[in-house]
Each structure stands twice: as C-alpha cells, then as structure tokens.
Design an enzyme around this catalytic site. Sequence first.
Site, PDB file in Angstrom:
ATOM      1  N   ARG A  51       0.310  -1.683   0.236  1.00 45.52           N
ATOM      2  CA  ARG A  51       0.001  -0.088  -0.293  1.00 45.52           C
ATOM      3  C   ARG A  51       1.539   1.322  -0.081  1.00 45.52           C
ATOM      4  NH1 ARG A  51      -2.965  -3.586   1.925  1.00 45.52           N
ATOM      5  NH2 ARG A  51      -1.202  -4.112   2.629  1.00 45.52           N
ATOM      6  N   THR A  52       1.932   1.307   0.928  1.00 44.33           N
ATOM      7  CA  THR A  52       2.351   2.345   1.410  1.00 44.33           C
ATOM      8  C   THR A  52       2.980   2.953   0.452  1.00 44.33           C
ATOM      9  OG1 THR A  52       2.402   1.711   3.286  1.00 44.33           O
ATOM     10  CG2 THR A  52       3.812   3.716   2.914  1.00 44.33           C
ATOM     11  N   LYS A  80      25.770  -3.438   0.105  1.00 44.88           N
ATOM     12  CA  LYS A  80      27.164  -3.657   0.126  1.00 44.88           C
ATOM     13  C   LYS A  80      27.242  -2.692   1.351  1.00 44.88           C
ATOM     14  CE  LYS A  80      26.413  -2.502  -4.589  1.00 44.88           C
ATOM     15  NZ  LYS A  80      26.092  -1.799  -6.070  1.00 44.88           N
ATOM     16  N   ARG A 101      10.606   3.809   3.621  1.00 50.34           N
ATOM     17  CA  ARG A 101      10.820   3.152   4.704  1.00 50.34           C
ATOM     18  C   ARG A 101      12.215   2.310   5.324  1.00 50.34           C
ATOM     19  NH1 ARG A 101       5.567  -1.281   4.540  1.00 50.34           N
ATOM     20  NH2 ARG A 101       4.674   1.101   5.535  1.00 50.34           N
ATOM     21  N   HIS A 129       3.866   5.634  11.546  1.00 49.83           N
ATOM     22  CA  HIS A 129       4.108   5.532  10.439  1.00 49.83           C
ATOM     23  C   HIS A 129       2.990   6.553   9.823  1.00 49.83           C
ATOM     24  CE1 HIS A 129       2.655   3.696   6.566  1.00 49.83           C
ATOM     25  NE2 HIS A 129       2.547   2.524   7.098  1.00 49.83           N
TER      26      HIS A 129
HETATM   27  N1   CP Z   1      -0.294  -0.452   6.247  1.00 45.10           N
HETATM   28  C1   CP Z   1       1.211  -0.084   5.248  1.00 45.10           C
HETATM   29  O1   CP Z   1       2.000   0.222   5.584  1.00 45.10           O
HETATM   30  O2   CP Z   1       0.483  -1.055   4.403  1.00 45.10           O
HETATM   31  P1   CP Z   1       1.980  -2.062   3.124  1.00 45.10           P
HETATM   32  O3   CP Z   1       3.127  -2.761   4.193  1.00 45.10           O
HETATM   33  O4   CP Z   1       1.230  -2.864   1.832  1.00 45.10           O
HETATM   34  O5   CP Z   1       2.877  -0.120   3.188  1.00 45.10           O
END
Ligand code: CP
Length: 305
Positions: A51-52, A80, A101, A129
């Site tokens: 999603r993100t 590396k 991320r 998040h």
């Molecule tokens: N909600 C969320 O962070 O989903 P993903 O891990 O798929 O990005």
Amino acid sequence: MRHLMSPLDFTVEELEQLFDLANDIEKDMPKYAKACEGKKLATCFYEPSTRTRLSFEAAMLNLGGNVIGFSDAGSSSASKGESVSDTIRVISCFADICAMRHHKEGAPMVAAEKSSIPVINAGDGGHQHPTQTLTDLLTIRSLKGSLGHFTIGLCGDLKFGRTVHSLINALVRYPDIHFIFISPQELRVPDYITEMLKEKNIPYEEVIRLEEIMPRLDFLYMTRVQKERFFNEEDYVRLKDFYILNSDKMALAKKDMLVLHPLPRVNEISVEVDDDPRAAYFKQVQYGVYVRMALILTLLESCKN
Ligand code: CP
C-alpha cells in the site's frame, strides 16, 4: 523545506488544510493532473510494502510527476554497506522528494538531517507510520464529518504496531476521544503511551475481550500481529489468531460503527465482514492516495518558501 517524520510535525490547523486539500483532490482529480509535472519522487523502501509504496507512486503519477526508487534493500547499495546518510545525499541529486521505509527506528530522521529534499517517513521499525496516520485521520474525518468526540477501540498487536502508536499520538490533540485498548497481555500498548495519556488526563481502558466493549465503539481499529517483529515463532503462533472479527461480533456493534484496518490483513478480520457496510478498510486505502497527493504538494510547496 519540511520533512514528515511524525504526524505531530504538522499542527492541527495545518492538518485541517492538508485534509481540505485531500478532499478537494478527491472531488476533482483532473485539476491536479499536472501539478507535479517535471518533478520526481524517490521511493526508498528497505522493508516490504504494498500500500504505502504503491500509493505514494500512484499519488505522484496522478500529479503528473515521475517515480524512481527501490522496493528491497537487497537490490540497493545498502546491501554493499552504504549508509542511509550517503544514500539520501545521492537520492537528493536525482529526485525532488523522497518517501523512505526502514526497519530501523529513526532511519528516516537520520536521512532527513542530511537531505536537501523533503523526506517522508513511510514507516520506521515499530516506531511511527505518519502517512498511515494521515490516511486514518482523513478517513475518519471524511466518513464521520469531524475528528473528535468518539470512542475508538484499538485491537490486536498494540505493542509492535507502529500504526497504532502514530494514531494515538495524533488523536490526543482532538477533543473528547476515549481510547479502549484491546490486546492480549503480551501485546499491550507500550508504557510510554499510557504514561503520556495519564499526563494529559486522557481517558483510556485496557481490556482483553473484544466482545465486551463492541457495543460502546464508534470506531474499531483492527491490526495484525506483527510477525516480523517477534523474537520467536512460538509466541507468534500462539498469539496470531487471538482476535478474529466476524459477523457474530459485528452484530454486537453500533449500526454506524466503522471498522478500520491499516492492512495488510492476515486472519484478524474474517472475509465475511468485507460485505458489511461498516467495513471501511478498503475505502481507507483510497483515502491514502488522496492524502499522499496532498502531502507531496504541501512538502514540495515548502521548498519554494
Ligand atoms: N498499511 C501499510 O503500511 O501497508 P504496507 O505495509 O503494504 O505498505
């Protein structure tokens, strides 16, 4: 130039502006189709995501911009031994904005300190998040009309679930919110969060049984048990199906209660619930695109000032 590390980086007033922009985008997407022409978003994902990452990419493409990046640390020079600080200096030469991320808490913050482009924390370990929180807040505001004056149950892995930590931090700034934390003993919300709620005199309860509090909830925020953050498989297997939301449990809830979930789902919401009009978790995904479009526009605008 601004970054987004935590939902608290924006004041409540700034969030209102962001959500107004997201709702305008929802109403008239073509109006924004060229807003980021010539701009590039870099998605640097050291941890898995559907999603993100894809909603950031869809957001930038919807704005007429382009996307570069990697979806796996193993295919980047991190494998590396390159540091996050060096990587962001390099990415700053290629892109105008970066969503990152990382499995290490604070890694996007380290990147932001060395970056010459806005950095967005797209999830750092079990910590925060913020863009999921923006998604959750926009969903609540859009479907209920306002942020405040409700009871929210947060259910599942409240220990490792970074979406839960971010959402609680953000919701404490709104009036008259009552939190009910529903988890097994081992997955209780961290002490630093309950301490913060006590300091602010914000009411909360901690319960183990979902059934007993269902009739009181305006929102139920379900979460999966975070397998990747467990130290041993045995504990994960014992706890993973502790909660399964099904039609019987939904029958106990208010007629207008809404079920949210950051997704991905594993077993914690039975698929039979998907057809219930109160299941809002796929609408929530769509709001995630609108709010990320609004965020990209806002952060790129901050570079002009
Ligand atoms: N909600 C969320 O962070 O989903 P993903 O891990 O798929 O990005």
